[in-house]
Scaffold this active site. Structure first.
Site, PDB file in Angstrom:
ATOM      1  N   ASP A 130      83.618  83.551  69.040  1.00 35.93           N
ATOM      2  CA  ASP A 130      84.345  83.930  68.273  1.00 35.93           C
ATOM      3  C   ASP A 130      84.214  85.022  67.036  1.00 35.93           C
ATOM      4  O   ASP A 130      85.753  85.341  66.957  1.00 35.93           O
ATOM      5  CB  ASP A 130      85.344  82.722  68.071  1.00 35.93           C
ATOM      6  CG  ASP A 130      84.810  81.548  67.272  1.00 35.93           C
ATOM      7  OD1 ASP A 130      83.697  82.314  67.053  1.00 35.93           O
ATOM      8  OD2 ASP A 130      85.380  80.737  66.444  1.00 35.93           O
TER       9      ASP A 130
ATOM     10  N   TYR B 219      77.617  89.159  60.400  1.00 36.12           N
ATOM     11  CA  TYR B 219      76.286  88.342  61.498  1.00 36.12           C
ATOM     12  C   TYR B 219      75.338  89.437  60.103  1.00 36.12           C
ATOM     13  O   TYR B 219      74.175  88.725  60.427  1.00 36.12           O
ATOM     14  CB  TYR B 219      75.965  87.613  62.440  1.00 36.12           C
ATOM     15  CG  TYR B 219      76.357  86.463  61.999  1.00 36.12           C
ATOM     16  CD1 TYR B 219      75.226  85.106  61.830  1.00 36.12           C
ATOM     17  CD2 TYR B 219      78.229  86.196  62.752  1.00 36.12           C
ATOM     18  CE1 TYR B 219      76.190  84.108  62.419  1.00 36.12           C
ATOM     19  CE2 TYR B 219      78.640  84.275  62.592  1.00 36.12           C
ATOM     20  CZ  TYR B 219      77.530  83.589  62.922  1.00 36.12           C
ATOM     21  OH  TYR B 219      77.879  82.101  62.457  1.00 36.12           O
TER      22      TYR B 219
HETATM   23  P1  NAD Z   1      79.799  69.479  67.466  1.00 40.33           P
HETATM   24  O1  NAD Z   1      78.508  69.205  66.847  1.00 40.33           O
HETATM   25  O2  NAD Z   1      80.626  68.869  66.284  1.00 40.33           O
HETATM   26  O3  NAD Z   1      79.563  68.237  68.339  1.00 40.33           O
HETATM   27  C1  NAD Z   1      79.017  68.929  70.022  1.00 40.33           C
HETATM   28  C2  NAD Z   1      78.577  68.012  70.736  1.00 40.33           C
HETATM   29  O4  NAD Z   1      77.874  68.066  71.746  1.00 40.33           O
HETATM   30  C3  NAD Z   1      78.176  66.520  69.973  1.00 40.33           C
HETATM   31  O5  NAD Z   1      79.327  65.207  69.652  1.00 40.33           O
HETATM   32  C4  NAD Z   1      77.152  66.544  70.778  1.00 40.33           C
HETATM   33  O6  NAD Z   1      76.673  64.830  71.081  1.00 40.33           O
HETATM   34  C5  NAD Z   1      77.229  66.898  72.429  1.00 40.33           C
HETATM   35  N1  NAD Z   1      76.697  67.227  72.375  1.00 40.33           N
HETATM   36  C6  NAD Z   1      75.290  68.051  72.621  1.00 40.33           C
HETATM   37  N2  NAD Z   1      73.790  68.185  73.036  1.00 40.33           N
HETATM   38  C7  NAD Z   1      74.583  67.773  74.365  1.00 40.33           C
HETATM   39  C8  NAD Z   1      74.238  67.849  76.090  1.00 40.33           C
HETATM   40  N3  NAD Z   1      72.969  67.778  76.127  1.00 40.33           N
HETATM   41  N4  NAD Z   1      75.249  67.538  76.338  1.00 40.33           N
HETATM   42  C9  NAD Z   1      76.001  67.356  76.452  1.00 40.33           C
HETATM   43  N5  NAD Z   1      77.092  66.876  75.075  1.00 40.33           N
HETATM   44  C10 NAD Z   1      76.516  67.393  74.010  1.00 40.33           C
HETATM   45  O7  NAD Z   1      79.290  70.674  67.232  1.00 40.33           O
HETATM   46  P2  NAD Z   1      80.657  71.999  66.805  1.00 40.33           P
HETATM   47  O8  NAD Z   1      80.073  72.247  65.652  1.00 40.33           O
HETATM   48  O9  NAD Z   1      81.658  71.446  67.549  1.00 40.33           O
HETATM   49  O10 NAD Z   1      80.151  72.928  67.664  1.00 40.33           O
HETATM   50  C11 NAD Z   1      79.588  73.248  69.223  1.00 40.33           C
HETATM   51  C12 NAD Z   1      79.437  74.052  69.673  1.00 40.33           C
HETATM   52  O11 NAD Z   1      80.265  75.339  70.054  1.00 40.33           O
HETATM   53  C13 NAD Z   1      77.990  74.587  69.123  1.00 40.33           C
HETATM   54  O12 NAD Z   1      76.687  75.371  69.990  1.00 40.33           O
HETATM   55  C14 NAD Z   1      77.921  76.119  68.026  1.00 40.33           C
HETATM   56  O13 NAD Z   1      76.921  76.591  67.448  1.00 40.33           O
HETATM   57  C15 NAD Z   1      78.901  76.243  68.940  1.00 40.33           C
HETATM   58  N6  NAD Z   1      80.550  77.190  68.634  1.00 40.33           N
HETATM   59  C16 NAD Z   1      80.133  78.615  68.853  1.00 40.33           C
HETATM   60  C17 NAD Z   1      81.663  79.547  68.297  1.00 40.33           C
HETATM   61  C18 NAD Z   1      81.865  80.823  69.674  1.00 40.33           C
HETATM   62  O14 NAD Z   1      83.042  81.366  69.172  1.00 40.33           O
HETATM   63  N7  NAD Z   1      80.557  81.068  70.049  1.00 40.33           N
HETATM   64  C19 NAD Z   1      82.222  78.881  67.018  1.00 40.33           C
HETATM   65  C20 NAD Z   1      81.737  77.949  66.738  1.00 40.33           C
HETATM   66  C21 NAD Z   1      80.531  76.596  67.367  1.00 40.33           C
HETATM   67  C1  LMR Z   2      80.017  76.309  62.633  1.00 36.97           C
HETATM   68  O1  LMR Z   2      81.121  76.719  62.318  1.00 36.97           O
HETATM   69  O2  LMR Z   2      79.600  75.296  63.241  1.00 36.97           O
HETATM   70  C2  LMR Z   2      79.382  77.504  62.859  1.00 36.97           C
HETATM   71  O3  LMR Z   2      79.289  78.279  64.256  1.00 36.97           O
HETATM   72  C3  LMR Z   2      79.290  78.815  62.130  1.00 36.97           C
HETATM   73  C4  LMR Z   2      79.646  77.942  61.017  1.00 36.97           C
HETATM   74  O4  LMR Z   2      78.302  78.728  59.959  1.00 36.97           O
HETATM   75  O5  LMR Z   2      80.155  77.803  60.351  1.00 36.97           O
END
Ligand code: NAD
Ligand code: LMR
Length: 445
Positions: free
Chosen positions: A172, A267
């Protein structure tokens, strides 16, 4: 007309992004009608906190959609059309170490860039491959839309180890940057912008930005603004933006000046100015701490409040607006074969004319029932190509390290990376990371 109703599972149900995404799905029922929503997580307790609040939200706002949450993969991945990948392997505890270990050695400590990003990528590979396998076993026609980081490394692992799997890796960040560009130009949202963009994940450049409706070239206006202010909009637009993000969007001004032909993904700061990043970091209080004190606290606090009140009336997501609409747009484009343009992380196959076909790149692609069709973006500039060659080699070396259980490949990935000045520093960081990552990484020999 497709009158099918869809079933979606969110893998990583306990994610801080889950409630906002659910509200976006509910809001989009005329566009993307659903029959079932499931959460899957391997942390039952964390997921329950979000799941119980979402149960109330669903009952009040979308009682026609069956909702459940589970830690059982068979239950989760059976009879689904879309799997949303939102996991964080090792959770915030490991992200904190990804950030703090490199900083001990004067190196950039960040979620998805530098050594932290490579460590996180290596943790994510086996978990994402496992989810793909469950999806293929229990719902072979489903699509997985993955945004679990580190996307570039996960996408390379998918390309190599699960070829042909119905997985699309998205991000995103460019959407956030484009939304800022729209605001700078007085447009409503990123939907009003047409673009040509190329690069790797968290590592790219806009070649072209236009007003979608009129075709007006917005680059001159944007360049003039960005040179002074970066992507910082200020005012109402930025009233909830956290301090570290304010610094990030302002820093784009310097990134732009280094390469003024294009506009950078924010980034790039970590690669252009690693010493600045380290000098401005607090090794005892990193982005993870900020999230735990801010986003996670707010999300879990709000879920608790909803459960106690027994109603989701006036919840924070209704008030603050939502940020995952683009994910709904993407699954809608696949379900309804619209061939809309979004960015995807995929094998290059000619999309960037002067990069190898097997490079994982982030480029515009048309999204439809057959997945994605990457678009040709032309030639990368010499500067950009040099940077990309180095970075994507690091990403490939991490996947080599995973496949071969190779300490040396992981060390090479660190030593090659632009954020690490010296192979001896790379070794110190890696050697500190190995014991703490033992539950998640293959044993590196
Ligand atoms: P978070 O830690 O709040 O939630 C992640 C969840 O994944 C947790 O509840 C955890 O228990 C679970 N989890 C971990 N390993 C697992 C597995 N093997 N199987 C099932 N569940 C598992 O994380 P978040 O901050 O909400 O971020 C979630 C993901 O989204 C991260 O990888 C983050 O980097 C990514 N992210 C991506 C974008 C993007 O657009 N690419 C933007 C923001 C966040
Ligand atoms: C998140 O929101 O957890 C990241 O993907 C980016 C950040 O540092 O806020």
């Amino acid at each position: 007309m497709n009158d099918k109703k869809y079933s979606v599972v969110i893998a990583g149900g306990g994610s801080t992004f889950t409630p906002g995404f659910v509200l976006d799905l509910i809001k989009s029922q005329d566009k993307f009608p659903m029959r079932e929503l499931k959460f899957y997580d391997n942390d039952a307790e964390r997921q329950k906190k979000i799941g119980e609040a979402v149960k109330i939200i669903m009952k009040e706002r979308a009682p026609q959609i069956k909702f459940s949450y589970t830690t059982d993969p068979r239950e989760a991945f059976t009879d689904v059309d879309f799997v949303m990948g939102s996991i964080r392997v090792g959770k915030y505890h490991m992200r904190s170490l990804d950030e703090k270990i490199p900083l001990k050695y004067g190196v950039n400590g960040q979620e998805t860039t530098g050594p932290g990003g490579m460590a996180y990528g290596l943790r994510s590979i086996p978990a994402i491959l496992q989810i793909i396998d469950w999806m293929q076993e229990y719902s072979p026609n489903a699509w997985m839309i993955n945004y679990s980081n580190t996307i570039a490394i996960v996408a390379e692992a998918c390309r190599r180890l699960r070829p042909g799997a119905k997985v699309i890796n998205i991000c995103d960040m460019p959407i956030d940057d484009m939304d800022r560009m729209a605001a700078i130009c007085g447009l409503n949202s990123w939907h009003d912008i047409d673009f040509n963009y190329y690069g790797l994940n968290h590592f790219g450049w806009w070649k072209e930005v236009r007003n979608k409706k009129t075709g007006e070239d917005l680059m001159p206006k944007l360049k003039e603004y960005v040179r002074e202010h970066g992507y910082w909009v200020g005012g109402d637009y930025d009233k909830d933006t956290e301090p570290s993000w304010e610094a990030t969007f302002k820093k784009v001004a310097d990134e732009y000046k280094l390469e003024p032909e294009t506009l950078p993904n924010n980034y790039m700061q970590y690669y252009y100015f690693p010493q600045y990043e380290v000098a401005n970091a607090d090794p005892n209080h990193t982005r993870t701490d900020e999230i735990l004190e801010h986003r996670q606290k707010i999300v879990f606090g709000e879920c608790e409040r909803i459960v106690e009140a027994g109603t989701a009336k006036d919840n924070i997501w209704d008030i603050s607006g939502l940020h995952s609409e683009y994910i709904v747009d993407i699954i809608h484009a696949i379900a309804f074969n619209t061939h809309e343009k979004f960015l995807a992380n995929c094998a290059n196959d000619g999309a960037i004319a002067n990069m190898d076909p097997d490079s994982i790149v982030e480029v515009p692609a048309l999204f439809g029932a057959d997945g994605i069709q990457p678009m040709a973006t032309g030639m990368a500039g010499r500067f950009q190509r040099g940077l990309m060659m180095e970075q994507q080699t690091c990403e490939k070396l991490v996947v080599d390290a995973y496949v071969e259980h190779s300490y040396n490949k992981m060390l090479q990935a660190f030593a090659l990376n632009k954020t690490i000045p010296d192979a001896s520093v790379a070794k110190k960081i890696l050697d500190d990371m190995i014991p703490v990552n033992a539950p998640y990484w293959p044993e590196l020999k």
